[in-house]
Design a protein around this motif. Structure first.
Motif, PDB file in Angstrom:
ATOM      1  N   TYR A   1      -5.576  13.244  -6.547  1.00 18.73           N
ATOM      2  CA  TYR A   1      -4.864  12.470  -5.526  1.00 18.73           C
ATOM      3  C   TYR A   1      -5.845  11.902  -4.499  1.00 18.73           C
ATOM      4  N   ALA A   2      -6.767  12.738  -4.021  1.00 21.88           N
ATOM      5  CA  ALA A   2      -7.719  12.290  -3.004  1.00 21.88           C
ATOM      6  C   ALA A   2      -8.586  11.156  -3.549  1.00 21.88           C
TER       7      ALA A   2
ATOM      8  N   MET B   1      -0.492  16.087   0.112  1.00 20.00           N
ATOM      9  CA  MET B   1       0.083  14.780  -0.204  1.00 20.00           C
ATOM     10  C   MET B   1       1.169  14.341   0.761  1.00 20.00           C
TER      11      MET B   1
ATOM     12  N   ASP C   1      -7.055   2.960  -0.826  1.00 20.34           N
ATOM     13  CA  ASP C   1      -7.397   2.574   0.542  1.00 20.34           C
ATOM     14  C   ASP C   1      -8.289   1.332   0.540  1.00 20.34           C
TER      15      ASP C   1
ATOM     16  N   CYS D   1       2.118  12.935  -8.929  1.00 18.77           N
ATOM     17  CA  CYS D   1       1.471  14.237  -8.701  1.00 18.77           C
ATOM     18  C   CYS D   1       2.506  15.344  -8.493  1.00 18.77           C
TER      19      CYS D   1
ATOM     20  N   ARG E   1      -9.402  10.664   5.195  1.00 20.21           N
ATOM     21  CA  ARG E   1      -9.937  10.926   3.861  1.00 20.21           C
ATOM     22  C   ARG E   1     -10.343  12.402   3.725  1.00 20.21           C
TER      23      ARG E   1
ATOM     24  N   ASN F   1       1.167   4.231  -2.796  1.00 18.84           N
ATOM     25  CA  ASN F   1       0.973   5.627  -2.387  1.00 18.84           C
ATOM     26  C   ASN F   1       2.136   6.504  -2.858  1.00 18.84           C
TER      27      ASN F   1
ATOM     28  N   VAL G   1       2.035   9.732  -5.293  1.00 18.53           N
ATOM     29  CA  VAL G   1       2.530  11.036  -4.842  1.00 18.53           C
ATOM     30  C   VAL G   1       3.627  11.538  -5.790  1.00 18.53           C
TER      31      VAL G   1
ATOM     32  N   TYR H   1       0.838  -1.200   0.000  1.00 12.62           N
ATOM     33  CA  TYR H   1       0.000   0.000   0.000  1.00 12.62           C
ATOM     34  C   TYR H   1       0.871   1.246   0.000  1.00 12.62           C
ATOM     35  N   TRP H   2       1.919   1.215   0.826  1.00 12.57           N
ATOM     36  CA  TRP H   2       2.779   2.383   0.948  1.00 12.57           C
ATOM     37  C   TRP H   2       3.513   2.670  -0.366  1.00 12.57           C
TER      38      TRP H   2
ATOM     39  N   LYS I   1     -11.945  12.693   9.451  1.00  9.39           N
ATOM     40  CA  LYS I   1     -11.245  11.506   8.958  1.00  9.39           C
ATOM     41  C   LYS I   1     -10.006  11.862   8.149  1.00  9.39           C
TER      42      LYS I   1
ATOM     43  N   VAL J   1      -1.190   4.411   7.374  1.00  4.81           N
ATOM     44  CA  VAL J   1      -2.454   3.845   6.876  1.00  4.81           C
ATOM     45  C   VAL J   1      -3.627   4.570   7.531  1.00  4.81           C
ATOM     46  N   PRO J   2      -4.699   4.820   6.760  1.00  8.07           N
ATOM     47  CA  PRO J   2      -5.818   5.597   7.290  1.00  8.07           C
ATOM     48  C   PRO J   2      -6.644   4.842   8.318  1.00  8.07           C
ATOM     49  N   SER J   3      -6.748   3.507   8.224  1.00 10.81           N
ATOM     50  CA  SER J   3      -7.704   2.807   9.086  1.00 10.81           C
ATOM     51  C   SER J   3      -7.327   2.940  10.550  1.00 10.81           C
ATOM     52  N   GLY J   4      -8.382   2.966  11.388  1.00  9.00           N
ATOM     53  CA  GLY J   4      -8.156   3.059  12.823  1.00  9.00           C
ATOM     54  C   GLY J   4      -8.010   4.480  13.327  1.00  9.00           C
TER      55      GLY J   4
ATOM     56  N   MET K   1      -6.468   7.960  -3.950  1.00  2.12           N
ATOM     57  CA  MET K   1      -6.134   7.398  -2.634  1.00  2.12           C
ATOM     58  C   MET K   1      -7.310   6.648  -2.036  1.00  2.12           C
ATOM     59  N   ASN K   2      -8.523   7.182  -2.238  1.00  7.96           N
ATOM     60  CA  ASN K   2      -9.705   6.483  -1.727  1.00  7.96           C
ATOM     61  C   ASN K   2      -9.822   5.102  -2.352  1.00  7.96           C
TER      62      ASN K   2
ATOM     63  N   GLY L   1      -7.635  -2.529   1.652  1.00 10.04           N
ATOM     64  CA  GLY L   1      -8.359  -2.776   2.897  1.00 10.04           C
ATOM     65  C   GLY L   1      -7.901  -1.941   4.079  1.00 10.04           C
ATOM     66  N   VAL L   2      -7.420  -0.748   3.817  1.00  7.16           N
ATOM     67  CA  VAL L   2      -6.991   0.081   4.953  1.00  7.16           C
ATOM     68  C   VAL L   2      -7.883   1.318   5.100  1.00  7.16           C
ATOM     69  N   HIS L   3      -9.077   1.293   4.438  1.00  7.20           N
ATOM     70  CA  HIS L   3      -9.958   2.461   4.509  1.00  7.20           C
ATOM     71  C   HIS L   3     -10.590   2.566   5.891  1.00  7.20           C
ATOM     72  N   GLU L   4     -11.084   3.769   6.186  1.00  9.01           N
ATOM     73  CA  GLU L   4     -11.713   4.006   7.487  1.00  9.01           C
ATOM     74  C   GLU L   4     -13.136   3.469   7.456  1.00  9.01           C
TER      75      GLU L   4
ATOM     76  N   ARG M   1      -7.488  14.899   3.140  1.00  7.46           N
ATOM     77  CA  ARG M   1      -7.024  15.023   1.745  1.00  7.46           C
ATOM     78  C   ARG M   1      -7.947  15.939   0.954  1.00  7.46           C
ATOM     79  N   SER M   2      -9.253  15.649   0.982  1.00  8.13           N
ATOM     80  CA  SER M   2     -10.154  16.445   0.135  1.00  8.13           C
ATOM     81  C   SER M   2     -10.274  17.867   0.660  1.00  8.13           C
TER      82      SER M   2
END
Lengths: 83, 590
Positions: free
Chosen positions: A67-68, B89, A75, A18, B276, A11, A15, A7-8, B274, B580-583, A71-72, A79-82, B279-280
């Protein structure tokens, strides 16, 4: 390679892409190549001047949303999304 | 209704709105006080960030700077927007994931060092305090010019308003007020621009008007006409480059990195729910900033054109080619009274000659004895614009309210950054770790009050160096804060020795370079070399050195970290975690 470092790396790639565009529209088009680009015209604007005072700013805005958005997707894919 | 009455009404109405918001948005916890409880919608946060970022300088001075520098002023346009790309970024999402309150707190935790946190606090306070002086001064100027009250009264009124909503509401109150202030300032900025663009080009959108043809001509482009007038009168062409390419490059880079490293801007991205959103939200912030920043080039160019057209009414050198002084429009004499515009009839012909050094040879032949516009302060460009374009009084009143909104919103953001670094980082983090949340909240309110008083006093008696210190604020942010944050996120192996050595190397190289040419601590006469291009190292101006300082910081930090032990396991785990964003947690008490 672990999931987190995959994932990193993805990313970092995004980046880097961009930041390269960020550098080209502002420093290359707006400053280093301004004289060459100024020979091209769009309406009343010389192209180099337009990049320096208008185009680079529009590109910055588009870049951040691009970028946003990417990234979504990244993510979710890793599987690292919120939530 | 006369202009003064109208201005009182409009400015008074905006103040009532800010206070109403302050009462509705009181902060009840330290989390609400420092980061608005991390509950601000990303679009609204973007809007607040826009108001936070755009200061009295952006609102009042920038278009004037563009008007007189032409292409070379692009460095400010790109520099003060491009930093948001870096922020979005390289910093914002990760710092939001880390989830605490302040920039020094992250640096202290990441580099497991109170010394690192201390260096960060010092950089933050110096950068923010120097920056806030100009805002307080801006409020005083706007009051004295438009409401005809003494400068001091203007500063006191401004201090009181900020005191009410910042002390009461903290970040929560500031954020909601900034949203209102953004609306006021952007409306005030764009309305005159639209009118002027319509008058000159028939196109209501200033960004397009600047690239359009002039109305009443057969297809002459506005920028071509401006270039022609400038060169005819012995100035450099508007769209031509004047400074050295290396310095333009480094100044743009320093402003970009500095923007991304200014703590009061970074803190804004701690307030969204969040990763996310962080970023936006940076994207939205830039949208709201870009509306003003892409309008400014049109305002600048059109103001320059209007000014020169007003004075040079006929052929250059023709006996009746120049405006008779007694026929000058009302705004001309109004601004003469303020001393920001000055005319001196050097050849006693009763006409105004305004020309540049390129015309010196020919000018003597015309019977001209020097440029007679001995002073044209760039700040009048935005303020006088509505008068020059003969716009109605309410538009002029609106511009006053807009200028005050721009200054107050930036001042509040800076004051919050200062007070939270005192109460949260210095007091709770280093000196008195055992205080309760309630005591800390009280301490942060007292620190805020104290910061307002100090900023107000400095605004009342601005040190002679007030204009130069903005370069210092950006230099410090670029050379110390930005690299430390970036390496803290992107280089897991970076340890405390490397980070502290890097920050100090960046900080001191930049400080010494600025002081070398500007005088030690800006005391006049103590500079080691004259402040001009011939003496600068490789032609790099002191304001452009931040980018070089940043490179020094990166290089020293990397070198030192290579020969010292890696950071402890738990710090490396922290770095993995913020990547990482999660958590993401909600507000956490640090």
């Amino acid at each position: 390679m672990s999931k987190a470092s995959e994932y990193w790396m993805a990313n970092i790639k995004l980046v880097a892409l961009c930041i390269a565009i960020w550098f080209v529209v502002s420093f290359v088009f707006g400053i280093f190549l301004v004289d060459q680009l100024n020979t091209v015209r769009i309406g009343g604007y010389q192209l180099g001047f337009w990049f320096a005072q208008q185009g680079s700013i529009y590109t910055f805005v588009a870049l951040i949303f691009f970028y946003a958005y990417r990234m979504n997707i990244l993510d979710r894919k890793h599987g690292v999304h919120e939530d | 209704m006369d202009l003064k009455m109208m201005t009182f009404l409009v400015v008074g109405a905006t103040f009532a709105l800010y206070i109403f918001i302050a009462i509705r948005a009181r902060a009840a916890s330290t989390s609400e006080f420092y980061v608005a409880g991390k509950g601000i919608h990303p679009v609204l946060n973007g809007m607040a960030t826009g108001a936070d970022w755009m200061s009295a300088a952006s609102f009042i001075s920038m278009a004037g700077l563009i008007a007189f520098k032409g292409y070379d002023a692009s460095v400010y346009l790109m520099g003060w927007t491009g930093g948001y790309v870096l922020l979005a970024m390289l910093l914002a999402p990760y710092l939001r994931k880390y989830g605490k309150f302040t920039v020094p707190e992250f640096i202290g935790d990441r580099f497991y060092s109170k010394a690192a946190r201390g260096v960060a606090i010092l950089c933050l306070i110096v950068a923010s305090l120097t920056y806030v002086i100009g805002q307080m001064k801006g409020v005083g100027v706007a009051f004295s010019r438009f409401l005809e009250v003494p400068f001091d009264t203007g500063v006191y009124v401004g201090m009181t308003i900020v005191f009410i909503y910042a002390v009461l509401g903290g970040m929560k109150g500031i954020t909601y007020t900034q949203i209102a202030q953004y609306c006021v300032l952007i409306f005030a900025y764009t309305v005159p621009a639209v009118f002027i663009s319509l008058q000159l080009t028939g196109n209501p959108i200033p960004q397009l008007g600047l690239g359009s043809t002039m109305s009443g001509t057969d297809g002459v482009y506005l920028l071509d006409k401006l270039d022609l007038i400038c060169t005819d009168l012995g100035f450099k062409a508007y769209t031509a480059q004047k400074g050295s390419t290396l310095d333009l490059f480094l100044l743009t880079m320093s402003l970009m990195i500095g923007t991304a490293g200014l703590p009061h801007v970074i803190t804004r991205f701690f307030t969204v729910p969040k990763v996310r959103d962080a970023r936006s939200s940076a994207g939205w912030a830039l949208v709201f900033i870009a509306i003003l920043y892409t309008t400014a080039p049109a305002v600048g160019a059109m103001a320059r054109l209007n000014l020169m057209d007003t004075i040079q009414i006929g052929e250059v050198g023709a006996p009746d080619g120049n405006l008779v002084y007694d026929d000058a429009p009302a705004w001309f004499s109004n601004w003469e009274k303020t001393g920001l515009l000055a005319f001196e009839d050097k050849n006693s012909d009763g006409r105004i000659q305004y020309y540049g050094p390129g015309l010196d040879d020919k000018a003597a032949g015309f019977g001209w004895q020097g440029n007679e516009m001995v002073k044209v302060d760039r700040d009048i460009m935005v303020l006088a614009n509505p008068e020059i374009a003969k716009l109605p009084n309410w538009v002029i009143a609106l511009v006053a309210a807009g200028g005050i909104a721009a200054a107050l919103s930036t001042a509040a953001g800076l004051l919050l950054a200062i007070s939270s670094s005192i109460s949260h980082d210095l007091l709770k983090g280093i000196l008195m770790p055992d205080i309760t949340e309630k005591t800390e909240l009280l301490a942060s309110r007292i620190a805020m009050g104290g910061a307002i008083v100090v900023a107000g006093l400095l605004g009342l008696n601005p040190p002679g160096f007030a204009a130069q210190v903005v370069a210092l604020a950006f230099g410090l942010a670029a050379s110390s804060i930005f690299p430390a944050l970036m390496m803290g996120i992107f280089n897991r192996r970076m340890n405390q020795q490397g980070a502290i050595a890097g920050m100090l190397a960046g900080l001191f190289s930049t400080l010494i370079y600025i002081f070398w040419f500007k005088g030690w601590f800006f005391i006049q006469g103590t500079n080691m070399a004259p402040d001009n291009a011939a003496h600068w190292f490789l032609g790099i101006s002191p304001g452009s050195f931040g980018a070089v300082g940043a490179v020094i910081n990166f290089a020293v930090a990397y070198g030192v970290s290579k020969v010292t032990p890696p950071p402890p396991e738990e710090i490396q785990a922290l770095v993995e975690n913020i990547r990482v964003p999660s958590g993401t947690g909600g507000a956490s008490v640090g």
